[in-house]
Design a protein around this motif. Structure first.
Motif, PDB file in Angstrom:
ATOM      1  N   MET A 190       0.852  -1.196   0.000  1.00  0.00           N
ATOM      2  CA  MET A 190       0.000   0.000   0.000  1.00  0.00           C
ATOM      3  C   MET A 190       0.890   1.249   0.000  1.00  0.00           C
ATOM      4  SD  MET A 190      -3.005   1.122   2.678  1.00  0.00           S
ATOM      5  CE  MET A 190      -3.984  -0.294   2.202  1.00  0.00           C
ATOM      6  N   THR A 191       0.554   2.208  -0.842  1.00  0.00           N
ATOM      7  CA  THR A 191       1.370   3.413  -0.942  1.00  0.00           C
ATOM      8  C   THR A 191       1.130   4.338   0.246  1.00  0.00           C
ATOM      9  OG1 THR A 191      -0.320   4.638  -2.118  1.00  0.00           O
ATOM     10  CG2 THR A 191       1.197   3.339  -3.457  1.00  0.00           C
ATOM     11  N   ARG A 192       2.071   5.203   0.438  1.00  0.00           N
ATOM     12  CA  ARG A 192       1.930   6.194   1.497  1.00  0.00           C
ATOM     13  C   ARG A 192       0.705   7.054   1.250  1.00  0.00           C
ATOM     14  NH1 ARG A 192       6.447  10.799   3.049  1.00  0.00           N
ATOM     15  NH2 ARG A 192       5.304  11.742   4.748  1.00  0.00           N
ATOM     16  N   TYR A 193       0.425   7.294  -0.047  1.00  0.00           N
ATOM     17  CA  TYR A 193      -0.739   8.113  -0.389  1.00  0.00           C
ATOM     18  C   TYR A 193      -2.026   7.475   0.102  1.00  0.00           C
ATOM     19  CZ  TYR A 193      -4.806   9.398  -2.983  1.00  0.00           C
ATOM     20  OH  TYR A 193      -6.088   9.736  -3.307  1.00  0.00           O
ATOM     21  N   SER A 194      -2.187   6.161  -0.179  1.00  0.00           N
ATOM     22  CA  SER A 194      -3.452   5.525   0.152  1.00  0.00           C
ATOM     23  C   SER A 194      -3.686   5.480   1.659  1.00  0.00           C
ATOM     24  CB  SER A 194      -3.508   4.108  -0.428  1.00  0.00           C
ATOM     25  OG  SER A 194      -2.474   3.305   0.105  1.00  0.00           O
ATOM     26  N   VAL A 195      -2.632   5.304   2.457  1.00  0.00           N
ATOM     27  CA  VAL A 195      -2.790   5.267   3.909  1.00  0.00           C
ATOM     28  C   VAL A 195      -3.292   6.606   4.419  1.00  0.00           C
ATOM     29  CG1 VAL A 195      -1.557   5.076   6.081  1.00  0.00           C
ATOM     30  CG2 VAL A 195      -1.072   3.469   4.228  1.00  0.00           C
ATOM     31  N   ASN A 196      -2.604   7.693   4.063  1.00  0.00           N
ATOM     32  CA  ASN A 196      -2.990   9.007   4.550  1.00  0.00           C
ATOM     33  C   ASN A 196      -4.318   9.463   3.984  1.00  0.00           C
ATOM     34  OD1 ASN A 196      -0.748   9.407   6.175  1.00  0.00           O
ATOM     35  ND2 ASN A 196       0.498  10.116   4.478  1.00  0.00           N
ATOM     36  N   HIS A 197      -4.597   9.041   2.773  1.00  0.00           N
ATOM     37  CA  HIS A 197      -5.848   9.420   2.123  1.00  0.00           C
ATOM     38  C   HIS A 197      -7.038   8.872   2.911  1.00  0.00           C
ATOM     39  CE1 HIS A 197      -8.782  10.106  -1.039  1.00  0.00           C
ATOM     40  NE2 HIS A 197      -9.130   8.818  -0.968  1.00  0.00           N
ATOM     41  N   ASN A 198      -6.939   7.648   3.345  1.00  0.00           N
ATOM     42  CA  ASN A 198      -8.047   7.027   4.047  1.00  0.00           C
ATOM     43  C   ASN A 198      -8.164   7.528   5.483  1.00  0.00           C
ATOM     44  OD1 ASN A 198      -8.787   5.449   1.859  1.00  0.00           O
ATOM     45  ND2 ASN A 198      -7.318   3.830   2.374  1.00  0.00           N
ATOM     46  N   ASN A 199      -7.045   7.750   6.140  1.00  0.00           N
ATOM     47  CA  ASN A 199      -7.074   8.097   7.552  1.00  0.00           C
ATOM     48  C   ASN A 199      -7.428   9.552   7.809  1.00  0.00           C
ATOM     49  OD1 ASN A 199      -6.370   5.502   8.152  1.00  0.00           O
ATOM     50  ND2 ASN A 199      -4.191   5.940   8.491  1.00  0.00           N
ATOM     51  N   GLU A 200      -7.188  10.446   6.811  1.00  0.00           N
ATOM     52  CA  GLU A 200      -7.371  11.868   7.059  1.00  0.00           C
ATOM     53  C   GLU A 200      -8.391  12.485   6.116  1.00  0.00           C
ATOM     54  OE1 GLU A 200      -3.677  14.023   7.372  1.00  0.00           O
ATOM     55  OE2 GLU A 200      -2.591  12.194   7.793  1.00  0.00           O
ATOM     56  N   CYS A 201      -9.353  11.669   5.642  1.00  0.00           N
ATOM     57  CA  CYS A 201     -10.249  12.121   4.586  1.00  0.00           C
ATOM     58  C   CYS A 201     -11.152  13.274   5.034  1.00  0.00           C
ATOM     59  CB  CYS A 201     -11.090  10.964   4.069  1.00  0.00           C
ATOM     60  SG  CYS A 201     -12.133  10.204   5.328  1.00  0.00           S
ATOM     61  N   MET A 202     -11.333  13.478   6.349  1.00  0.00           N
ATOM     62  CA  MET A 202     -12.219  14.531   6.817  1.00  0.00           C
ATOM     63  C   MET A 202     -11.455  15.777   7.260  1.00  0.00           C
ATOM     64  SD  MET A 202     -15.057  13.145   6.223  1.00  0.00           S
ATOM     65  CE  MET A 202     -16.138  14.350   6.993  1.00  0.00           C
ATOM     66  N   THR A 203     -10.157  15.781   7.150  1.00  0.00           N
ATOM     67  CA  THR A 203      -9.352  16.895   7.615  1.00  0.00           C
ATOM     68  C   THR A 203      -9.297  17.992   6.562  1.00  0.00           C
ATOM     69  OG1 THR A 203      -7.994  15.376   8.890  1.00  0.00           O
ATOM     70  CG2 THR A 203      -7.108  17.582   8.489  1.00  0.00           C
ATOM     71  N   SER A 204      -9.449  19.241   6.982  1.00  0.00           N
ATOM     72  CA  SER A 204      -9.339  20.371   6.057  1.00  0.00           C
ATOM     73  C   SER A 204      -7.881  20.784   5.938  1.00  0.00           C
ATOM     74  CB  SER A 204     -10.166  21.555   6.561  1.00  0.00           C
ATOM     75  OG  SER A 204     -11.526  21.213   6.626  1.00  0.00           O
ATOM     76  N   PRO A 205      -7.395  21.033   4.719  1.00  0.00           N
ATOM     77  CA  PRO A 205      -5.990  21.420   4.548  1.00  0.00           C
ATOM     78  C   PRO A 205      -5.758  22.870   4.926  1.00  0.00           C
ATOM     79  CG  PRO A 205      -7.108  21.441   2.446  1.00  0.00           C
ATOM     80  CD  PRO A 205      -8.110  20.901   3.438  1.00  0.00           C
ATOM     81  N   SER A 206      -4.546  23.189   5.275  1.00  0.00           N
ATOM     82  CA  SER A 206      -4.190  24.567   5.587  1.00  0.00           C
ATOM     83  C   SER A 206      -4.022  25.350   4.290  1.00  0.00           C
ATOM     84  CB  SER A 206      -2.883  24.607   6.370  1.00  0.00           C
ATOM     85  OG  SER A 206      -1.802  24.183   5.552  1.00  0.00           O
ATOM     86  N   PRO A 207      -4.173  26.689   4.335  1.00  0.00           N
ATOM     87  CA  PRO A 207      -3.971  27.503   3.129  1.00  0.00           C
ATOM     88  C   PRO A 207      -2.593  27.300   2.503  1.00  0.00           C
ATOM     89  CG  PRO A 207      -5.048  28.796   4.828  1.00  0.00           C
ATOM     90  CD  PRO A 207      -4.655  27.497   5.471  1.00  0.00           C
ATOM     91  N   SER A 208      -1.575  27.092   3.329  1.00  0.00           N
ATOM     92  CA  SER A 208      -0.229  26.913   2.781  1.00  0.00           C
ATOM     93  C   SER A 208      -0.127  25.627   1.956  1.00  0.00           C
ATOM     94  CB  SER A 208       0.802  26.895   3.910  1.00  0.00           C
ATOM     95  OG  SER A 208       0.587  25.791   4.780  1.00  0.00           O
ATOM     96  N   VAL A 209      -0.848  24.595   2.357  1.00  0.00           N
ATOM     97  CA  VAL A 209      -0.842  23.339   1.607  1.00  0.00           C
ATOM     98  C   VAL A 209      -1.574  23.522   0.281  1.00  0.00           C
ATOM     99  CG1 VAL A 209      -1.685  20.960   1.593  1.00  0.00           C
ATOM    100  CG2 VAL A 209      -0.608  21.894   3.649  1.00  0.00           C
ATOM    101  N   VAL A 210      -2.683  24.250   0.300  1.00  0.00           N
ATOM    102  CA  VAL A 210      -3.411  24.527  -0.937  1.00  0.00           C
ATOM    103  C   VAL A 210      -2.523  25.311  -1.895  1.00  0.00           C
ATOM    104  CG1 VAL A 210      -5.386  25.722  -1.954  1.00  0.00           C
ATOM    105  CG2 VAL A 210      -5.654  24.465   0.197  1.00  0.00           C
ATOM    106  N   LEU A 211      -1.806  26.297  -1.364  1.00  0.00           N
ATOM    107  CA  LEU A 211      -0.904  27.084  -2.204  1.00  0.00           C
ATOM    108  C   LEU A 211       0.192  26.205  -2.787  1.00  0.00           C
ATOM    109  CD1 LEU A 211      -0.336  29.974  -3.175  1.00  0.00           C
ATOM    110  CD2 LEU A 211       1.176  30.248  -1.201  1.00  0.00           C
ATOM    111  N   GLU A 212       0.696  25.275  -1.992  1.00  0.00           N
ATOM    112  CA  GLU A 212       1.719  24.353  -2.490  1.00  0.00           C
ATOM    113  C   GLU A 212       1.168  23.502  -3.625  1.00  0.00           C
ATOM    114  OE1 GLU A 212       4.567  20.697  -0.870  1.00  0.00           O
ATOM    115  OE2 GLU A 212       3.443  21.935   0.562  1.00  0.00           O
ATOM    116  N   LEU A 213      -0.086  23.090  -3.511  1.00  0.00           N
ATOM    117  CA  LEU A 213      -0.719  22.318  -4.581  1.00  0.00           C
ATOM    118  C   LEU A 213      -0.775  23.122  -5.872  1.00  0.00           C
ATOM    119  CD1 LEU A 213      -2.577  19.748  -5.329  1.00  0.00           C
ATOM    120  CD2 LEU A 213      -4.476  21.343  -4.918  1.00  0.00           C
TER     121      LEU A 213
END
Length: 306
Positions: free
Chosen positions: A1-24
């Protein structure tokens, strides 16, 4: 299982910070289309006085909106590849959880269209085309990036040619002069080589995920040589065109910039994978300065027409 899939499932309800959105949204990538839009404005020959809202809105549309949209779309559909190549990116790292990446891509698309509608039919039409290419590049079923030839052509057009055309068309409120179209097309072709250099960082992930980027399919050394040729040839055509337009000083300046790129390409080709970022910071900077010189040459030519 990739690192992406683990974090994706465990944190699906968390809102990202503005700095993370800007990084995207990758602000560092916004410069190229914003610069190209400015070149289009200059090459149109239309005075900016009284039209500054169009200039500013167009620059924002080219960079923080449409280009940022393309980055969000690409990161969403590349999340599995990034889990291999760049696991610290917002989505595979889990800092942008759930379907936030997809939602931001949709929201930025809508916002881009809203702003583009204020630029008249030419601006809106160009924005629709640019957004369509942004989605086609990354999203199935087309996913143009699976083929390095088609994918790089789409990105080169969106980064250089289309913003240049849009800037000139919005200023003139009409189809630009044919010479604007030719210059924009030539610099789009050259940008194909720049996009090839950008793919060197993701060779392993591309090969594992079946993405036929040029470095992954041709090999790094061959792709580097091809990239240099693709960047060089259109600039020779630009020099010839400027000379034919009666702008020898501008032609000579572009030629000088091209010679400097030749010099920088020598160490690049010795170790292309390691030095591609260095060349993008040096040789590519000379390339875009040449764009500005060509834009001023065309402006001078347009203003000299009785």
């Amino acid at each position: 299982m990739t690192r992406y899939s683990v974090n994706h499932n465990n944190e699906c309800m968390t809102s990202p910070s503005p700095s993370v959105v800007l990084e995207l949204l990758k602000p560092i990538t916004w410069f190229a289309p914003m610069w190209a839009y400015g070149c289009g404005v200059i090459s149109s020959g239309v005075p900016a006085s009284g039209r500054w809202p169009l200039v500013i809105a167009g620059i924002l549309l080219a960079g923080p909106l449409i280009c940022a949209t393309s980055q969000a779309v690409n990161d969403w559909y590349d999340r599995d590849v990034d889990a291999i190549n760049e696991p610290n990116r917002p989505i595979p790292s889990g800092r942008l959880p759930g379907r936030w990446g997809f939602g931001i891509a949709l929201g930025w698309t809508a916002l881009s269209l809203l702003v583009a509608s204020a630029l008249g039919p030419w601006g809106l039409g160009a924005a629709v085309l640019g957004l369509a290419l942004a989605w086609a590049y990354s999203a199935p079923p087309l996913r143009l990036k699976r083929n390095g030839w088609w994918g790089n052509a789409a990105v080169g057009a969106c980064y250089e040619g289309l913003p240049w055309f849009t800037g000139a068309a919005v200023m003139a409120a009409a189809r630009p002069d044919w010479r604007v179209l030719v210059l924009a097309a030539l610099y789009s072709v050259g940008a194909h080589g720049i996009m090839t250099l950008n793919d060197f960082k993701s060779v392993e992930g591309d090969r594992r995920m079946g993405i036929a980027s040029l470095p992954a399919s041709l090999g790094v050394d061959k792709a580097a040589r091809l990239a240099c040729v693709v960047m060089i040839v259109p600039q020779f055509a630009v020099i010839a065109m400027l000379a034919a337009m009666g702008q020898p000083v501008h032609a000579a300046f572009v030629a000088l910039l091209l010679f400097a790129q030749f010099v920088l390409m020598v160490p690049l080709l010795e170790n292309p994978r390691e030095r591609a970022p260095w060349y993008n910071a040096t040789g590519t900077s000379l390339y875009v300065i040449g764009m500005l010189v060509a834009a001023f040459a065309l402006r001078q030519t347009v203003l000299e027409v009785p």
